[in-house]
Write a protein that holds these residues in place. Structure first.
Motif, mmCIF file in Angstrom:
data_model
loop_
_atom_site.group_PDB
_atom_site.id
_atom_site.type_symbol
_atom_site.label_atom_id
_atom_site.label_comp_id
_atom_site.label_asym_id
_atom_site.label_seq_id
_atom_site.Cartn_x
_atom_site.Cartn_y
_atom_site.Cartn_z
ATOM 1 N N SER A 263 -37.802 57.973 -18.046
ATOM 2 C CA SER A 263 -36.499 56.957 -19.116
ATOM 3 C C SER A 263 -35.195 56.634 -18.357
ATOM 4 O O SER A 263 -34.704 57.941 -17.727
ATOM 5 N N PRO A 264 -34.789 55.984 -18.874
ATOM 6 C CA PRO A 264 -33.048 55.613 -18.595
ATOM 7 C C PRO A 264 -32.390 56.946 -19.156
ATOM 8 O O PRO A 264 -32.468 57.411 -19.949
ATOM 9 N N LEU B 280 -30.086 58.675 -21.327
ATOM 10 C CA LEU B 280 -29.862 58.042 -23.062
ATOM 11 C C LEU B 280 -28.471 59.197 -22.789
ATOM 12 O O LEU B 280 -27.295 59.777 -23.203
ATOM 13 N N ARG C 108 -25.331 53.997 -25.042
ATOM 14 C CA ARG C 108 -26.579 53.370 -24.716
ATOM 15 C C ARG C 108 -27.017 54.558 -26.336
ATOM 16 O O ARG C 108 -28.343 53.090 -26.985
ATOM 17 N N LEU D 39 -28.172 51.327 -28.967
ATOM 18 C CA LEU D 39 -29.733 51.829 -29.504
ATOM 19 C C LEU D 39 -30.446 51.141 -30.950
ATOM 20 O O LEU D 39 -30.696 51.056 -31.879
ATOM 21 N N ALA E 183 -37.110 53.308 -30.553
ATOM 22 C CA ALA E 183 -37.266 53.850 -29.662
ATOM 23 C C ALA E 183 -37.958 53.567 -28.330
ATOM 24 O O ALA E 183 -37.607 54.169 -27.688
ATOM 25 N N HIS F 72 -36.691 52.029 -24.938
ATOM 26 C CA HIS F 72 -36.272 53.301 -23.820
ATOM 27 C C HIS F 72 -37.332 53.412 -23.474
ATOM 28 O O HIS F 72 -37.386 53.819 -22.537
ATOM 29 N N ILE G 36 -35.982 59.865 -29.098
ATOM 30 C CA ILE G 36 -36.810 60.012 -27.594
ATOM 31 C C ILE G 36 -36.918 61.233 -27.467
ATOM 32 O O ILE G 36 -37.677 61.663 -26.254
ATOM 33 N N LEU H 263 -29.592 45.313 -23.006
ATOM 34 C CA LEU H 263 -30.262 46.158 -23.473
ATOM 35 C C LEU H 263 -31.222 45.021 -23.355
ATOM 36 O O LEU H 263 -32.641 46.658 -23.073
ATOM 37 N N ALA I 23 -35.266 45.647 -21.886
ATOM 38 C CA ALA I 23 -36.548 46.732 -22.087
ATOM 39 C C ALA I 23 -37.418 45.687 -21.865
ATOM 40 O O ALA I 23 -38.836 45.861 -21.754
#
Length: 812
Positions: free
Chosen positions: A26-27, A29, A33, A37, A83, A87, A328, A399, A403
């Motif tokens: 995952s990117p 966090l 970010r 989100l 989430a 993400h 997440i 973002l 995604a």
């Protein structure tokens, strides 16, 4: 010579699995970010709430019908959806959405650029967004249709099984992980536990269920003891059990002095008390919270002393299912399941972020216009910008773009395709002088097992009735699919069934659950779309128990799945078995379920032609339909069919069978020796229209009538549904719907219909040309007995049929 499979399977797939062309990580966090989100999830909540508000209070509603929409249920899953889509998800991940979270899902798709803005105001309108996610009717991409609670949970489970099967047989798939977002009340559904308990589910490590544990069903707050029981049940069935129970703010409080007492107080209180507390203002909440039955009120007061009254309700409601960082982390932990499916219990609040949060009756509550306006202002959305996505150049817009690009990479491999035109019309099935349709079905599968071009795409399944539905020959040749090889300890050479289990097997055996059968058939029948590998799924089930799996069958057909199933044995023809095993309403199910091909053949050659046509339907991903074959174990003399072939020619007869029916006996070719004539000089004529295993009774009745001078056509209605649909289509176009079955000069002749099932299922036939019709069938529960006795009891034996024909002629 080039293999047929090389031509049937036009392979356009790059043989690269999703995990090979994109990193699973995952990117990072970061706090920044997380803040972005959080901004996105609040826009998702706003849009979902506004969509429902617009549908109910702003859009014109001419007929006053209730619209509905479930603002509270959408709200409880907003964090999870944010989430996942912004993400966690990767290419190839498939997601089943909780039915009542449909507006939140569409809001997510809009922010990802997958749904045009104009659709946001069309929730629950004709041609607009459906009430519940639909693969076949929604304009954005829906992986799994949902709506009938419980089915949306198990669909990804059986899709993960299809993924495992396809990967084992073809090496690569376009799918990766399978997620199901499930309402906690959905776990009341029995079909969920039928799936969980089935051995075929073991080891599906790419299956992740996320339970929206908001502790509320439609009418009540669910007792707290339920969650602990559910976790234990899943753990005992080999699942990895995770939870997102408390958010980071509450977790920080638990680490303070008195924090353990606070945790125990929240853990021990009932769901009803918790739901009531979080709706109180802080100054009322504090003393209630500190009124601890365990006597730890002083410690609890110390733990929350630094929290203001204004903040206290929000802190107490800081559950893990609404904390992005917590969700997440737990979702990432699901990838460490080590050969087990995962279930995540995400503790949430129904109506989170809305003024109706936690209200015990908020399931169908709607915000007032004043409440919506207050929500808009609190989110800083300008008047006139209510439907806007994020402005270009903002962190949120960037973002969302990131995604969307991650989920739909430009180098994503397409799936394989199958050309239905290259499936042969026949495969040279040997037909004995006497055969049942179930026997022909089994022998045809054995023949297909010897044809690698077709065999490699066929997968069969059955709910523990493989031998008794004639799948043994296929299984002996192809084996049973299991992820790992199993030794065969039985050595008797005379065994009817050699149960060889391993990754190369082409049969999936299920426990006794018709719901599981139809859910597996449905997901195998969507394998082309979900996994990139087209399959030809064929299942068998005792025909009376089609009704037990009906919800799942409807689900699969509604979802656009392509599969074949044989309901066999069927009807009271299964005489000694008694009423509990004698199906009578299944012809009506086949006739009435939209988008389903339904056939009831009588002869072996019909089975071959229909099965191959059904295989072509499975290959036709754009227009193909699933197929239901209602079969029988009754041995039938094949000579009448051979005479029809001689009279009509094989190609023409095949065409008519696939169209729905043909004249098995034509009075012009087989006239009575001494015909009786009406006053107008025409012969007395009657049509006997029958389907399936009862056709020999119609032929015997025709012989009796012929000896009395009556001209008789015997119409073999291989698919009454096909004929009915053709008739209905002719309402809108010019043409004669059944011209090959009933000639123009015969259309006033009476019709007697005969069905080993409810008589009404063929009664419509007289309406085509306005002819008088007498409908015979089974309109009561069956019973044990000999076939002759039961046919006589229900009035579908040859003499009863002939008697009804004479009466019809007298009336006409």
């Amino acid at each position: 010579m080039k293999r047929l499979s090389d031509r049937i399977l036009k392979n356009t797939m790059m043989h690269v699995a999703p995990e090979q062309y994109v990193s699973a990580a995952s990117p990072v966090l970061t706090d920044e970010r997380l803040a972005v989100l959080d901004s996105i999830q609040r826009r998702v909540l706003w849009l979902a709430t506004l969509m429902i508000h617009h549908a109910n209070h702003i859009r014109p509603n001419a007929d006053g019908t209730k619209i509905g929409g479930h603002q509270a249920s959408s709200a409880s899953l907003v964090t999870t959806l944010t989430a996942l889509y912004f993400h966690v998800l990767r290419p190839g991940d498939r997601v089943s959405i909780k039915p009542h979270a449909s507006p939140a899902f569409h809001a997510v798709q809009y922010l990802l650029g997958r749904l045009p803005r104009e659709y946001l105001t069309t929730l629950r309108t004709y041609g607009g967004l459906q009430a519940y996610p639909s693969r076949t009717k929604d304009p954005d991409d829906v992986d799994f249709s949902t709506g009938s609670v419980g089915l949306g949970a198990v669909a990804p489970a059986f899709a993960a099984l299809a993924h495992r099967y396809a990967k084992a047989h073809f090496g690569s798939v376009t799918s990766r992980r399978f997620f199901a977002l499930v309402g906690d009340a959905e776990l009341d559904e029995g079909n969920v536990w039928e799936a969980v308990l089935d051995e075929a589910m073991e080891g599906l490590e790419n299956l992740i269920w996320i339970v929206d544990l908001n502790r509320q069903s439609l009418d009540r707050v669910v007792p707290g003891i339920r969650a602990a029981r559910l976790k234990r049940l899943f753990a005992e069935n080999g699942w990895q059990v995770l939870e997102a129970k408390y958010g980071r703010r509450l977790q920080a409080l638990f680490r303070r002095e008195g924090g353990e007492a606070l945790r125990r107080r929240i853990d021990d209180m009932s769901n009803e008390e918790y739901q009531a507390l979080i709706r109180l203002p802080g100054h009322e909440l504090r003393p209630r919270l500190c009124d601890d039955p365990a006597g730890a009120g002083t410690q609890i007061a110390a733990a929350i002393a630094a929290i203001s009254d204004d903040e206290l309700p929000a802190v107490l409601s800081n559950l893990g299912g609404h904390d992005l960082a917590e969700m997440i982390d737990v979702l990432n932990a699901a990838d460490t399941s080590a050969g087990r499916p995962t279930i995540i219990f995400a503790y949430t609040i129904k109506g989170w972020g809305l003024p109706i949060a936690g209200h015990p009756l908020n399931h169908s509550m709607l915000l007032s216009a004043e409440q919506v306006e207050t929500l808009r202002a609190s989110y800083g959305i300008a008047p006139g910008a209510e439907w806007d996505a994020f402005a270009p150049g903002t962190p949120e817009a960037e973002l969302c773009r990131e995604a969307a690009a991650r989920l739909r990479p430009a180098d994503a491999p397409p799936g394989e395709t199958c050309d239905p035109a290259l499936v042969p019309d026949e495969v040279g099935l040997a037909v004995p002088e006497t055969s049942s349709t179930q026997d022909a079905f089994g022998r045809l599968l054995v023949r297909l097992a010897d044809m690698p071009d077709l065999r490699e795409r066929i997968v069969t399944t059955s709910p523990d009735v493989s031998v008794s539905t004639n799948l043994a020959g296929w299984i002996n040749k192809t084996g049973v699919f299991t992820p790992v090889e199993h030794p065969d300890y039985e050595t008797e050479s005379y065994r009817l069934l050699r149960w060889k289990r391993g990754p190369g097997g082409r049969h999936i055996e299920l426990g006794i659950s018709e719901m599981n059968l139809f859910m597996l058939l449905s997901m195998l029948g969507l394998s082309a779309e979900l996994c990139g590998q087209p399959l030809i799924p064929i299942g068998t089930v005792y025909d009376p128990f089609v009704c037990r799996g009906l919800d799942a069958l409807i689900y699969g057909v509604y979802s656009g799945a392509k599969f074949i199933f044989a309901g066999t044995p069927s009807g009271i023809t299964l005489a000694p078995e008694g009423g509990a095993h004698q199906s009578t309403i299944t012809p009506s199910i086949g006739a009435e379920l939209p988008k389903l091909r339904a056939y009831e053949p009588c002869y072996a050659q019909e089975v071959e032609w229909l099965m191959l046509a059904a295989i072509r339907e499975c290959c036709d991903r754009d227009h193909g339909r699933p197929t239901y074959l209602r079969l029988s174990t009754r041995p039938v003399d094949q000579a009448p069919f051979s005479r029809a072939v001689q009279r009509m020619g094989k190609n023409e007869l095949r065409r008519q069978i696939l169209a729905g029916g043909y004249r098995l006996r034509d009075w012009r070719s087989d006239p009575p020796a001494q015909p009786a004539y009406r006053d107008d000089g025409r012969p007395y004529l009657v049509h006997l229209a029958a389907a399936g295993a009862i056709v020999p009774e119609a032929l015997a009745a025709a012989e009796y009538l012929g000896r009395e001078g009556v001209a008789v056509n015997v119409l073999n209605l291989v698919s009454p549904k096909q004929l009915f649909e053709r008739w209905q289509a002719m309402h809108h176009t010019a043409g004669d719907p059944l011209e090959w079955l009933v000639r123009p000069d015969e259309r006033d002749a009476p019709i007697v219909t005969i069905q080993d099932g409810a008589s009404h299922s063929l009664a419509w036939l007289g309406g085509v040309y306005g002819a008088p019709v007498t409908a015979l069938g089974v309109d009561d529960f069956g019973q044990s007995g000999g076939r002759v006795d039961l046919y006589r009891h229900f009035g579908i034996d040859p003499l009863s049929i002939a008697e009804m024909a004479f009466r019809a002629l007298d009336r006409s």
